[in-house]
Design an enzyme around this catalytic site. Sequence first.
Site, PDB file in Angstrom:
ATOM      1  N   GLY A 102       0.843  -1.206   0.000  1.00 40.45           N
ATOM      2  CA  GLY A 102       0.000   0.000   0.000  1.00 40.45           C
ATOM      3  C   GLY A 102       0.871   1.246   0.000  1.00 40.45           C
ATOM      4  O   GLY A 102       0.549   2.255   0.626  1.00 40.45           O
ATOM      5  N   GLY A 139       0.007   5.325  -1.073  1.00 41.11           N
ATOM      6  CA  GLY A 139      -0.959   6.142  -0.349  1.00 41.11           C
ATOM      7  C   GLY A 139      -0.329   7.283   0.434  1.00 41.11           C
ATOM      8  O   GLY A 139       0.868   7.587   0.305  1.00 41.11           O
ATOM      9  N   GLN A 140      -1.161   7.912   1.278  1.00 40.71           N
ATOM     10  CA  GLN A 140      -0.717   9.098   2.022  1.00 40.71           C
ATOM     11  C   GLN A 140       0.468   8.778   2.915  1.00 40.71           C
ATOM     12  O   GLN A 140       1.447   9.526   2.972  1.00 40.71           O
ATOM     13  CB  GLN A 140      -1.877   9.664   2.865  1.00 40.71           C
ATOM     14  CG  GLN A 140      -1.564  11.024   3.462  1.00 40.71           C
ATOM     15  CD  GLN A 140      -2.538  11.475   4.540  1.00 40.71           C
ATOM     16  OE1 GLN A 140      -3.415  10.715   4.972  1.00 40.71           O
ATOM     17  NE2 GLN A 140      -2.388  12.709   5.001  1.00 40.71           N
ATOM     18  N   ASP A 186       2.026  -1.898  -4.392  1.00 39.70           N
ATOM     19  CA  ASP A 186       0.652  -1.390  -4.365  1.00 39.70           C
ATOM     20  C   ASP A 186      -0.093  -2.084  -5.507  1.00 39.70           C
ATOM     21  O   ASP A 186       0.507  -2.825  -6.299  1.00 39.70           O
ATOM     22  CB  ASP A 186       0.647   0.140  -4.547  1.00 39.70           C
ATOM     23  CG  ASP A 186      -0.561   0.801  -3.874  1.00 39.70           C
ATOM     24  OD1 ASP A 186      -0.379   1.575  -2.927  1.00 39.70           O
ATOM     25  OD2 ASP A 186      -1.709   0.527  -4.321  1.00 39.70           O
ATOM     26  N   ASP A 229      -1.464  -7.337  -5.003  1.00 35.87           N
ATOM     27  CA  ASP A 229      -2.756  -7.234  -4.329  1.00 35.87           C
ATOM     28  C   ASP A 229      -2.596  -7.903  -2.968  1.00 35.87           C
ATOM     29  O   ASP A 229      -2.318  -9.100  -2.886  1.00 35.87           O
ATOM     30  CB  ASP A 229      -3.834  -7.942  -5.170  1.00 35.87           C
ATOM     31  CG  ASP A 229      -5.213  -7.839  -4.533  1.00 35.87           C
ATOM     32  OD1 ASP A 229      -5.315  -7.419  -3.357  1.00 35.87           O
ATOM     33  OD2 ASP A 229      -6.188  -8.197  -5.219  1.00 35.87           O
ATOM     34  N   TYR A 276     -14.899   0.627   9.547  1.00 37.45           N
ATOM     35  CA  TYR A 276     -13.451   0.847   9.634  1.00 37.45           C
ATOM     36  C   TYR A 276     -12.974   0.621  11.072  1.00 37.45           C
ATOM     37  O   TYR A 276     -12.016  -0.124  11.329  1.00 37.45           O
ATOM     38  CB  TYR A 276     -13.162   2.277   9.181  1.00 37.45           C
ATOM     39  CG  TYR A 276     -11.721   2.715   9.294  1.00 37.45           C
ATOM     40  CD1 TYR A 276     -10.729   2.155   8.502  1.00 37.45           C
ATOM     41  CD2 TYR A 276     -11.372   3.761  10.163  1.00 37.45           C
ATOM     42  CE1 TYR A 276      -9.418   2.607   8.591  1.00 37.45           C
ATOM     43  CE2 TYR A 276     -10.071   4.212  10.242  1.00 37.45           C
ATOM     44  CZ  TYR A 276      -9.089   3.631   9.461  1.00 37.45           C
ATOM     45  OH  TYR A 276      -7.798   4.078   9.549  1.00 37.45           O
ATOM     46  N   LYS A 314     -10.491  -2.208  12.633  1.00 35.84           N
ATOM     47  CA  LYS A 314      -9.240  -1.899  13.338  1.00 35.84           C
ATOM     48  C   LYS A 314      -9.244  -2.496  14.748  1.00 35.84           C
ATOM     49  O   LYS A 314      -8.229  -3.030  15.214  1.00 35.84           O
ATOM     50  CB  LYS A 314      -9.027  -0.381  13.414  1.00 35.84           C
ATOM     51  CG  LYS A 314      -8.720   0.271  12.067  1.00 35.84           C
ATOM     52  CD  LYS A 314      -7.386  -0.176  11.495  1.00 35.84           C
ATOM     53  CE  LYS A 314      -7.024   0.550  10.221  1.00 35.84           C
ATOM     54  NZ  LYS A 314      -5.816   0.021   9.565  1.00 35.84           N
TER      55      LYS A 314
HETATM   56  P1  NAD Z   1      -4.318   5.493   1.644  1.00 38.20           P
HETATM   57  O1  NAD Z   1      -5.724   5.188   1.267  1.00 38.20           O
HETATM   58  O2  NAD Z   1      -3.772   6.837   1.324  1.00 38.20           O
HETATM   59  O3  NAD Z   1      -3.352   4.409   0.999  1.00 38.20           O
HETATM   60  C1  NAD Z   1      -3.647   3.052   0.978  1.00 38.20           C
HETATM   61  C2  NAD Z   1      -2.925   2.430  -0.204  1.00 38.20           C
HETATM   62  O4  NAD Z   1      -3.252   1.042  -0.210  1.00 38.20           O
HETATM   63  C3  NAD Z   1      -3.354   3.010  -1.568  1.00 38.20           C
HETATM   64  O5  NAD Z   1      -2.220   3.383  -2.312  1.00 38.20           O
HETATM   65  C4  NAD Z   1      -4.071   1.849  -2.245  1.00 38.20           C
HETATM   66  O6  NAD Z   1      -3.894   1.787  -3.638  1.00 38.20           O
HETATM   67  C5  NAD Z   1      -3.430   0.648  -1.574  1.00 38.20           C
HETATM   68  N1  NAD Z   1      -4.254  -0.538  -1.617  1.00 38.20           N
HETATM   69  C6  NAD Z   1      -5.592  -0.622  -1.482  1.00 38.20           C
HETATM   70  N2  NAD Z   1      -5.982  -1.896  -1.632  1.00 38.20           N
HETATM   71  C7  NAD Z   1      -4.867  -2.616  -1.839  1.00 38.20           C
HETATM   72  C8  NAD Z   1      -4.628  -3.995  -2.068  1.00 38.20           C
HETATM   73  N3  NAD Z   1      -5.622  -4.886  -2.124  1.00 38.20           N
HETATM   74  N4  NAD Z   1      -3.361  -4.393  -2.260  1.00 38.20           N
HETATM   75  C9  NAD Z   1      -2.332  -3.505  -2.237  1.00 38.20           C
HETATM   76  N5  NAD Z   1      -2.499  -2.189  -2.033  1.00 38.20           N
HETATM   77  C10 NAD Z   1      -3.760  -1.759  -1.849  1.00 38.20           C
HETATM   78  O7  NAD Z   1      -4.187   5.182   3.180  1.00 38.20           O
HETATM   79  P2  NAD Z   1      -3.126   5.786   4.221  1.00 38.20           P
HETATM   80  O8  NAD Z   1      -3.693   7.046   4.751  1.00 38.20           O
HETATM   81  O9  NAD Z   1      -1.778   5.765   3.648  1.00 38.20           O
HETATM   82  O10 NAD Z   1      -3.273   4.727   5.410  1.00 38.20           O
HETATM   83  C11 NAD Z   1      -2.432   3.609   5.520  1.00 38.20           C
HETATM   84  C12 NAD Z   1      -2.836   2.852   6.769  1.00 38.20           C
HETATM   85  O11 NAD Z   1      -2.789   3.729   7.897  1.00 38.20           O
HETATM   86  C13 NAD Z   1      -4.248   2.270   6.750  1.00 38.20           C
HETATM   87  O12 NAD Z   1      -4.255   1.052   7.441  1.00 38.20           O
HETATM   88  C14 NAD Z   1      -5.047   3.288   7.527  1.00 38.20           C
HETATM   89  O13 NAD Z   1      -6.170   2.719   8.124  1.00 38.20           O
HETATM   90  C15 NAD Z   1      -4.046   3.723   8.561  1.00 38.20           C
HETATM   91  N6  NAD Z   1      -4.361   5.030   9.124  1.00 38.20           N
HETATM   92  C16 NAD Z   1      -4.266   6.165   8.375  1.00 38.20           C
HETATM   93  C17 NAD Z   1      -4.585   7.402   8.940  1.00 38.20           C
HETATM   94  C18 NAD Z   1      -4.488   8.679   8.136  1.00 38.20           C
HETATM   95  O14 NAD Z   1      -4.902   9.740   8.636  1.00 38.20           O
HETATM   96  N7  NAD Z   1      -3.946   8.663   6.926  1.00 38.20           N
HETATM   97  C19 NAD Z   1      -5.003   7.457  10.271  1.00 38.20           C
HETATM   98  C20 NAD Z   1      -5.135   6.276  10.992  1.00 38.20           C
HETATM   99  C21 NAD Z   1      -4.779   5.072  10.415  1.00 38.20           C
HETATM  100  N1  SER Z   2      -7.608   9.462   9.256  1.00 37.48           N
HETATM  101  C1  SER Z   2      -8.337   8.250   9.425  1.00 37.48           C
HETATM  102  C2  SER Z   2      -9.728   8.381   8.937  1.00 37.48           C
HETATM  103  O1  SER Z   2     -10.255   9.464   9.047  1.00 37.48           O
HETATM  104  C3  SER Z   2      -8.343   7.855  10.876  1.00 37.48           C
HETATM  105  O2  SER Z   2      -8.079   6.521  10.943  1.00 37.48           O
HETATM  106  O3  SER Z   2     -10.290   7.421   8.481  1.00 37.48           O
END
Ligand code: NAD
Ligand code: SER
Length: 309
Positions: free
Chosen positions: A9, A12-13, A35, A50, A140, A144
């Site tokens: 993944g 992503g962000q 990814d 995947d 969600y 978690k």
């Molecule tokens: P994001 O949505 O920006 O990135 C997720 C990435 O996973 C994407 O690039 C997507 O293409 C990829 N993805 C989706 N399905 C997939 C699959 N089947 N196989 C491979 N890749 C796949 O999410 P993020 O913000 O980078 O978050 C990453 C993790 O951190 C997640 O578990 C999220 O729950 C957790 N998280 C994020 C935040 C936040 O504010 N960004 C806060 C709390 C927790």
């Molecule tokens: N930034 C995340 C959301 O809003 C928190 O897990 O889903």
Amino acid sequence: MSERVLVIGSNGQIGTELVAALRLQYGQSNVIASDLKLPLVANEPFATLDALDKTALYNLVKKENITIIYLLAAMLSATAEQQPAFAWKLNMESLFNVLELAKEKHIKQIYWPSSIAVFGPTTPRTNTPQYTIMEPSTIYGISKQTGERWCEWYYNKHQVDVRSLRYPGLISYTAAPGGGTTDYAVHIFYEARKNNTYTSFLDADTALPMLYMDDAIRATLEIMNADSSKIKIRSAYNIGGISFTPAQIATEIQKHIPNFTINYMPDFRQQIANSWPQSIDDSYASNDWGWKHKYNLQEIVGIMLANIK
Ligand code: NAD
Ligand code: SER
């Protein structure tokens, strides 16, 4: 021999910035980004993967001699409410695939992020403790919370070295956020720069815990690099940073862009935000492995506006 790291993944962000930080620690060639699709900018070494394809994951781990996996693939809070069945499948099965690889000793360490979404409407909302009532009301959050319980179980029963943080909302400018309830705190900067105005999908006074991405990446590396004896919680650690409302971030932006305006049009995400903590007690993370956040709201706003043109 250096560790060999796989980030699932990575587009992503968080992945975009975590991969860069891991490559500084382990060396470029030892961190494989992966990814579903190719990244927008070159990010070698990279593999399309995947996370739900167990066989492909196993083959990649073996081919690349992977020792550590960072599993970031997931569906976030707002998107997951729209596609609950698939969100559950993605968030849970991807975790099982990785936990099983560690149980079978194909890899030796896992990072899997949890979230403040594990808390719910019955949780005390200010300075939310590490151990408290947890009745998440989103798919969600349920995924978690369940994931946390499985991580702890795999550690207790199978000595799987899995580590996790309950991230609050994360603020960054390198990659767009992926469908969360806290995303307004990133979108607002792009709209401020483009149109001098922003319509918030959360009400003016909705306080949520937030963290600047550099702090989140540092926390991730700190928990992963800490001696195992210091990691006393194998579900997930609370980590806090700052806490603010849409009105407060707007006021801070107005110090840089005086004619910036904000409107409020709460949608379904308001109910999600209302069920989450307003601030977080992260004293277990501080005491166990020395966590301390660095960036305050003023600094974050300055950095975001300086980097978004
Ligand atoms: P994001 O949505 O920006 O990135 C997720 C990435 O996973 C994407 O690039 C997507 O293409 C990829 N993805 C989706 N399905 C997939 C699959 N089947 N196989 C491979 N890749 C796949 O999410 P993020 O913000 O980078 O978050 C990453 C993790 O951190 C997640 O578990 C999220 O729950 C957790 N998280 C994020 C935040 C936040 O504010 N960004 C806060 C709390 C927790
Ligand atoms: N930034 C995340 C959301 O809003 C928190 O897990 O889903």
